[in-house]
Each structure stands twice: as structure tokens, then as C-alpha cells.
Design a protein around this motif. Sequence first.
Motif, short mmCIF file in Angstrom:
data_model
loop_
_atom_site.label_atom_id
_atom_site.label_comp_id
_atom_site.label_asym_id
_atom_site.label_seq_id
_atom_site.Cartn_x
_atom_site.Cartn_y
_atom_site.Cartn_z
N SER A 124 0.83 -1.19 0.00
CA SER A 124 0.00 0.00 0.00
C SER A 124 0.87 1.25 0.00
N GLU A 125 0.43 2.29 -0.72
CA GLU A 125 1.16 3.55 -0.71
C GLU A 125 1.09 4.23 0.65
N TRP A 134 7.96 4.22 -2.80
CA TRP A 134 6.89 4.65 -3.70
C TRP A 134 7.33 5.87 -4.50
N SER A 136 5.80 8.41 -5.57
CA SER A 136 5.28 9.71 -5.14
C SER A 136 6.10 10.32 -4.02
#
Length: 140
Positions: A124-125, A134, A136
Motif C-alpha cells: 500500500s502507498e 513509492w 510519489s
Amino acid sequence: MRSGELARAAGVNPQTLRYYERRGLLAEPRRSPGGHRLYPAGALTTLRVIKAAQRLGFTLDEVAELVDLGIHGHGRRRDTSLQRRAAGKLTEIEARIADLRLIADSLRAALDAGCDDLVTCATSERCPALPSLWPSSRPA
């Protein structure tokens, strides 16, 4: 002083004495006619030095160097022996504390995020334990 007496006086186990002998931290004692180990009075001081150095965070290898410096290093400048080594050890310990604080913060974030399963959380981010993986969160 026999091994049991020395071990009690130093607050260690008798097997520790033999281990320290094998490591070269404690001189091998002479033996009584009955084969008992007989340690000189200075052995207690040596054991206290070893235990004190361990409480300061030094490994047994580092303790061996410090004990050797104490025996053979008299007359050396203060900054080349214990002072320098203690300063280095302090830097190492402070870095470990900083790492542990980061781990504690990540654990708090995982608890706050409600992570119940590491596999699910890691994919999961929102995973607080792996944010740098990640895209982002990576710098551009």
C-alpha cells in the motif's frame, strides 16, 4: 582466590572466567596441587574493568584493546587511548539511538495507520514503514 570466589566477587558466572581466559582478557591462573584455578588479587580488578567497559558499550574485542592499552600504554597521551576510543564509541551509540528513534517513529506510524498485516501494508502507498519505495515520495 579460587574461580568460584572470584566469579562471586565479580558478579559473573565461573564459565565466564574460562571464556575470558580463552579470549585473552584474563590471564590463565596457576593451579593448586588439587588442580583448582587460583587467581591473583588483580584478576578481580581486571574483571571489574571488563564489565565496566561492557556497560559503556564496548565489545569484547574493544575491551581487549583497552585492557592491552592499560597494561602497555602507560605514558601515552590521553587523546590516543581511552579518550579517543570513548569519543568514537559515543558517536557510534548516538547514531544507533538516532536509528532507533526512526524505527520507533515508523512503528508509531504503522500503529496509527492500523497496519495489521505487513504484506498488505507493504503493498500500500500508505505503508509508513516503506515510504521511500513509492514513486510519489521520491524527490524529482
